[in-house]
Design an enzyme around this catalytic site. Structure first.
Site, PDB file in Angstrom:
ATOM      1  N   ARG A  75       0.652  -1.329  -0.060  1.00 47.87           N
ATOM      2  CA  ARG A  75       0.089  -0.091  -0.073  1.00 47.87           C
ATOM      3  C   ARG A  75       0.591   1.165  -0.006  1.00 47.87           C
ATOM      4  O   ARG A  75       0.182   2.534  -0.092  1.00 47.87           O
ATOM      5  CB  ARG A  75      -1.130   0.126   1.253  1.00 47.87           C
ATOM      6  CG  ARG A  75      -2.210  -1.220   0.871  1.00 47.87           C
ATOM      7  CD  ARG A  75      -2.963  -1.613   1.983  1.00 47.87           C
ATOM      8  NE  ARG A  75      -2.235  -2.201   2.893  1.00 47.87           N
ATOM      9  CZ  ARG A  75      -1.869  -3.413   2.930  1.00 47.87           C
ATOM     10  NH1 ARG A  75      -2.017  -4.253   1.890  1.00 47.87           N
ATOM     11  NH2 ARG A  75      -1.333  -4.019   4.096  1.00 47.87           N
TER      12      ARG A  75
ATOM     13  N   GLU B  37       4.260  -8.704  12.306  1.00 49.13           N
ATOM     14  CA  GLU B  37       3.372  -9.256  13.816  1.00 49.13           C
ATOM     15  C   GLU B  37       2.970 -10.434  13.487  1.00 49.13           C
ATOM     16  O   GLU B  37       2.358 -11.110  14.488  1.00 49.13           O
ATOM     17  CB  GLU B  37       2.253  -8.187  14.043  1.00 49.13           C
ATOM     18  CG  GLU B  37       1.611  -7.612  13.025  1.00 49.13           C
ATOM     19  CD  GLU B  37       2.035  -6.629  12.069  1.00 49.13           C
ATOM     20  OE1 GLU B  37       1.192  -6.274  11.471  1.00 49.13           O
ATOM     21  OE2 GLU B  37       3.211  -6.332  11.966  1.00 49.13           O
TER      22      GLU B  37
END
Length: 182
Positions: A69, A106
């Site tokens: 993105r 993560e």
């Protein structure tokens, strides 16, 4: 530093266009989906404009956008501030010689690559992505740029997940975000 703390009136419109998708891409992840923001030309333009207003006139010569993105937000920012755009891609997406930096996400491990010669020593760089969570991706991007002698001026993200403390991993490098999500 953050636009939402400055109470810019455009922030509410931007925030209202971001969809939260639970348990994507893995259970327990609350995915911040900016594709719904892109469907609203005014909200998308406001997002880009807020970054352009911050960085215009700051002598930034490189806008480095992180896949995926950051590749959406980075080019219009680069064009408006008169900088070149350098894509930081996942492995095996760039032809030719690249340098790589591995990092921990993560929810797994990954790697960023950049073309050799895309950034020259002494250039002033801005790193752009849609979101900062644990900070691993931004740290990898900064390391890539600094390895070739660039000065990373700041990192810029649309969204920060402050509970994951990614800002703390940036070694005091300035981070500018438009909004927080808890």
């Amino acid at each position: 530093m953050s636009a939402y703390r400055d109470k810019d009136p455009r922030i509410h419109g931007i925030q209202s266009k971001i969809r939260v998708v639970p348990n994507f891409p893995k259970p327990g992840i609350m995915f911040q989906d900016i594709t719904t923001l892109l469907l609203d030309p005014k909200a998308f333009k406001d997002t880009v404009d807020l970054f352009v207003e911050r960085y215009k006139g700051k002598n930034i010569s490189v806008v480095a956008g992180i896949e995926a993105r950051g590749l959406i937000f980075g080019p219009p920012i680069a064009l408006e501030i008169g900088a070149k755009f350098v894509p930081l891609r996942k492995p095996k997406k760039l032809p030719g010689k690249v340098i790589s930096e591995e990092y921990v996400l993560e929810y797994g491990r990954d790697c960023l690559e950049m073309h050799v010669g895309a950034v020259e020593p002494g250039e002033r760089a801005l790193v752009v992505d849609d979101l900062i969570a644990t900070g691993g991706t931004l740290c990898a991007a900064m390391k890539l740029l600094e390895r070739v002698g660039a000065e990373v001026v700041e990192c810029a993200c649309v969204i920060e997940l402050p509970d994951l403390k990614g800002r703390e991993r940036l070694n005091a490098k300035p981070l500018y975000v438009l909004l927080e999500s808890h």
